[in-house]
Scaffold this active site. Structure first.
Site, short mmCIF file in Angstrom:
data_model
loop_
_atom_site.label_atom_id
_atom_site.label_comp_id
_atom_site.label_asym_id
_atom_site.label_seq_id
_atom_site.Cartn_x
_atom_site.Cartn_y
_atom_site.Cartn_z
CB VAL A 1 -6.05 -1.70 3.86
CG1 VAL A 1 -5.21 -0.91 2.86
CG2 VAL A 1 -7.45 -1.92 3.31
CB CYS A 2 -2.44 -2.03 7.96
SG CYS A 2 -3.51 -0.66 8.44
N PRO A 3 -1.57 -4.60 6.30
CG PRO A 3 -2.48 -6.74 6.63
CD PRO A 3 -2.71 -5.28 6.92
CG LEU B 1 2.65 -2.06 6.97
CD1 LEU B 1 2.39 -2.62 8.36
CD2 LEU B 1 3.48 -0.81 7.03
#
Length: 187
Positions: free
Chosen positions: A46-48, A51
């Site tokens: 999920v993080c990328p 970002l």
């Protein structure tokens, strides 16, 4: 205890930004709006997406006078390796802050107990160094940078227009409210 309306604590970290390692402290945000965008870890799922979404809105945030700091408990070296290997992360031009000692993450009370990772937390700091907005979501729920931009515009409006408040779903240019006894029970 909520950190809302409290000043940020002093910090000193190293970040990766546009091919360079840079040292940052609270002095770098003095007099500016800032977003501290905590995420659990580099090289995840999920993080990328979050970002990259934030990068897609970064130019508008810059136009609003807002600096962005993506923060995880990884090192600045890990951030560089991730940027070198991921097309989504490779296009990021805001700061990716290393916080392997957890000092910044703990200063925002955003460290997941017993895990060593930051929660998925967003903190908006005003030019006086005071936290004005906080959003925390569970690990499996990504954030929406367009909504963050909307909230920052509302916070800026509220700061610049004493006596006015922004109602639900307020968008720039829409009507605001002037709280008074005359409005009690009429909305």
């Amino acid at each position: 205890m909520s950190l809302l309306s409290t000043p940020i604590k002093p910090f000193a970290n190293t970040a990766y930004k546009e091919g360079k390692f840079v040292d940052i402290t609270e002095a770098d945000i003095a007099g500016k709006w800032a977003v501290f965008f905590f995420y659990p870890a580099d090289f995840t799922f999920v993080c990328p997406t979050e970002l990259e979404d934030l990068q897609d809105n970064y130019a508008e945030l810059q136009e609003l006078g807002v600096e962005v700091f993506g923060v995880s408990t990884d090192t600045h070296f890990s951030h560089k390796a991730w940027a070198d290997s991921s097309p989504a992360i490779g296009k990021i031009t805001y700061y990716l802050v290393g916080d392997q000692n957890h000092t910044l993450t703990n200063a925002f009370d955003n460290l997941r107990p017993g895990v060593g990772l930051a929660d998925r937390g967003t903190f908006v700091v005003d030019p006086d160094g005071v936290i004005q907005l906080i959003e925390i979501t569970p690990e499996g729920v990504g954030r929406n940078a367009a909504e963050l931009v909307r909230k920052i515009k509302a916070a800026k409006y509220w700061r610049e227009h004493p006596g006015q408040v922004c109602p639900a779903k307020w968008e720039e240019g829409a009507e605001t409210l002037a709280p008074s006894i005359d409005l009690v029970g009429k909305i």
